[in-house]
Design an enzyme around this catalytic site. Structure first.
Site, PDB file in Angstrom:
ATOM      1  N   SER A  97       0.809  -1.219   0.000  1.00 62.75           N
ATOM      2  CA  SER A  97       0.000   0.000   0.000  1.00 62.75           C
ATOM      3  C   SER A  97       0.846   1.276   0.000  1.00 62.75           C
ATOM      4  O   SER A  97       1.536   1.543  -0.962  1.00 62.75           O
ATOM      5  CB  SER A  97      -0.957  -0.042   1.193  1.00 62.75           C
ATOM      6  OG  SER A  97      -1.833   1.048   1.171  1.00 62.75           O
ATOM      7  N   ASP A 235      -2.618   6.411  -3.180  1.00 63.53           N
ATOM      8  CA  ASP A 235      -1.471   5.789  -2.520  1.00 63.53           C
ATOM      9  C   ASP A 235      -0.868   4.774  -3.509  1.00 63.53           C
ATOM     10  O   ASP A 235      -1.285   4.716  -4.675  1.00 63.53           O
ATOM     11  CB  ASP A 235      -1.886   5.160  -1.175  1.00 63.53           C
ATOM     12  CG  ASP A 235      -2.870   4.017  -1.347  1.00 63.53           C
ATOM     13  OD1 ASP A 235      -3.547   3.962  -2.394  1.00 63.53           O
ATOM     14  OD2 ASP A 235      -2.961   3.174  -0.439  1.00 63.53           O
ATOM     15  N   ASP A 237      -1.074   1.597  -4.106  1.00 60.90           N
ATOM     16  CA  ASP A 237      -1.877   0.533  -4.719  1.00 60.90           C
ATOM     17  C   ASP A 237      -3.264   1.030  -5.100  1.00 60.90           C
ATOM     18  O   ASP A 237      -4.129   0.229  -5.471  1.00 60.90           O
ATOM     19  CB  ASP A 237      -1.962  -0.690  -3.800  1.00 60.90           C
ATOM     20  CG  ASP A 237      -2.641  -0.386  -2.485  1.00 60.90           C
ATOM     21  OD1 ASP A 237      -2.557   0.775  -2.022  1.00 60.90           O
ATOM     22  OD2 ASP A 237      -3.266  -1.295  -1.909  1.00 60.90           O
ATOM     23  N   ASP A 239      -5.946   2.077  -3.608  1.00 57.50           N
ATOM     24  CA  ASP A 239      -7.243   1.823  -2.969  1.00 57.50           C
ATOM     25  C   ASP A 239      -7.693   3.066  -2.194  1.00 57.50           C
ATOM     26  O   ASP A 239      -8.741   3.076  -1.578  1.00 57.50           O
ATOM     27  CB  ASP A 239      -7.229   0.572  -2.070  1.00 57.50           C
ATOM     28  CG  ASP A 239      -6.190   0.628  -0.976  1.00 57.50           C
ATOM     29  OD1 ASP A 239      -5.374   1.577  -0.952  1.00 57.50           O
ATOM     30  OD2 ASP A 239      -6.194  -0.289  -0.127  1.00 57.50           O
TER      31      ASP A 239
HETATM   32 MG    MG Z   1      -3.520   1.268  -0.119  1.00 61.01          MG
END
Ligand code: MG
Length: 450
Positions: A97, A235, A237, A239
């Site tokens: 992340s 961020d 990744d 999400d």
């Molecule tokens: Mg993330």
């Protein structure tokens, strides 16, 4: 028994905490948990170690009799999407992340497109620690297939929306996986997109990955200098989402969450889910439109579970992890960007104006050192004392630490850290003095009990 999973899957420093051997065994543990059959989708972010962990995790799954559908580099929400869409038994995402590049992690997804709950994770953990790993015979080893679901995913998140004008958007993907999706989706919606840090790079040279104001200075200044309507950042990744208004100000996350929450409501009594640490401004904005706020433990998995349980219309954390259950139960940064634009379009106004209408309540954060083994005892004593020491309490929530709400809408949250030897105190008041006083009182009380 030991623990592998934290609040967002397995996370650790590469080749120190998170090793290839661990990923191999965790893959085999998941396959064992799935009764040694069916397919598992595996996605990864662009970290330097992601290929290595993908190979190991896949080998573990194959040796346990599961087939592997490799998604390649994708944003994390795509792993949840693909697990459901492809009818897999489960999904796995290799990502850390927003952590620095020397970290990586593994997060599992159910076939309903929701991240594994702590109960599901505990089942995998039990197999791993009790060494109940079950490889299959040579003739039942799984196969590998490469699958590209990005086009289908982009159709899904862009398909339901049309915008009345062509917005000028600056987008900072932080060299992460969002670069494969968000610029394309926004262009498809007619936006003029200027990208920053949109080349995939596992060293993340562009900026630090957490989308906080101090890491988004470049985005802020580009939005302003190019006279854009809005800026977005993910961020590593993707999400999560952060937004910058047309004046280059990073939107205060609780205020943005409050605006979007209220915008999702369709009828009176609709439910929005958020975590115990979100501002009361969410309750105010949602309440003003006849909606109801349900609080859960901190963490996007708790929000997803809360949405599912209560049939909520939307759920989100102040971190920028937002879930739109009409599409799926994964926190989804690209989808959040689309939904913010839709909100602006319907409102027909500038983001700065909309944000300025939402009050911002001062928050004071403090922490007290407390060894992990003492936390439970201190929290127990604290619960017994709090109502006596604080007056005007209207509600006590004990789902994650203790949260006291007061008559004027202010609140205080006292919560043991999940990862560090601290008990954290967050107080939100109508003014700085009130918040400071409440936080000080709570820390004093904690010290007398610890
Ligand atoms: Mg993330």
């Amino acid at each position: 028994m030991g623990k592998l999973f934290g609040t967002s899957g397995i996370r650790g420093m590469v080749n120190r905490d998170l090793t290839p051997e661990l990923a191999l065994d965790v893959g085999l543990a998941l396959a064992t948990c799935l009764k040694n059959r069916g397919a598992v989708v595996v996605g990864k972010d662009p970290r330097t170690s992601s290929d290595m962990f993908e190979s190991c995790l896949a080998s573990g799954l194959l040796s346990g009799g599961c087939d592997v559908k490799k998604l390649g580099i994708v944003p994390t929400p795509v792993a949840g999407f693909a697990a459901r869409r492809l009818g897999a038994r489960a999904g796995a995402m290799i990502t850390a992340s927003h952590n620095p590049p020397e970290y990586n992690g593994i997060k599992f997804w159910g076939n309903d497109g929701m991240a594994y709950t702590p109960e599901q994770e505990a089942r995998v953990e039990a197999i791993y620690f009790k060494k109940k790993l079950k490889p299959v015979a040579w003739d039942r080893i799984g196969g590998v297939e490469e699958v590209d679901v990005l086009a289908e995913y982009m159709d899904e998140i862009a398909g339901s929306i049309s915008l009345s004008r062509n917005y000028k958007v600056v987008l900072d993907c932080g060299n992460g996986a969002g670069a494969l999706v968000t610029p394309h989706v926004l262009r498809r919606l007619g936006c003029k997109v200027i990208t920053l840090n949109s080349q995939l790079d596992g060293f993340f040279p562009g900026r630090r990955l957490e989308p906080t104001p101090e890491n988004l200075r470049e985005l802020s200044s580009v939005v302003k200098s190019l006279d854009a309507d809005i800026g977005f950042a993910h961020d590593g990744d993707a999400d999560r989402i952060a937004a910058v208004d047309e004046n280059g100000r990073v939107a205060q996350p609780d205020k943005l969450l409050a605006l979007i929450s209220a915008h999702q409501l369709r009828r009176r009594g609709d439910i929005v889910v958020t975590t115990v640490d979100a501002s009361s401004v969410v309750d105010e904005c949602v309440g003003a439109k006849g909606g109801k706020v349900v609080r859960t433990r901190v963490g996007d998995v708790s929000v997803a579970a809360g949405i599912k349980e209560r049939g909520a219309i939307f759920g989100g954390e102040p971190s920028g992890a937002w879930i739109f259950p009409s599409v799926h139960l994964a926190p989804d940064g690209p989808l959040a960007a689309v939904k913010i634009l839709e909100f602006l379009d319907v409102a027909g106004r500038r983001l700065s104006e909309l944000l300025d209408e939402v009050p911002e309540y001062p928050t004071v954060r403090k922490k007290m050192a407390c060894p992990n083994e003492k936390k439970a005892a201190v929290m127990k004593k604290l619960r017994a004392r709090l109502k006596r020491d604080f007056t005007g309490v209207t509600r006590v929530l004990t789902i994650d630490g203790v949260r006291l709400s007061f008559e004027d809408g202010s609140w205080i949250l006292i919560r043991p850290s999940g990862t560090e030897p601290y008990i954290r105190v967050t107080a939100e008041g109508k003014n700085k003095e009130d918040a400071g006083e409440k936080a000080k009182k709570a820390v004093g009380l904690l010290k007398s009990l610890g």
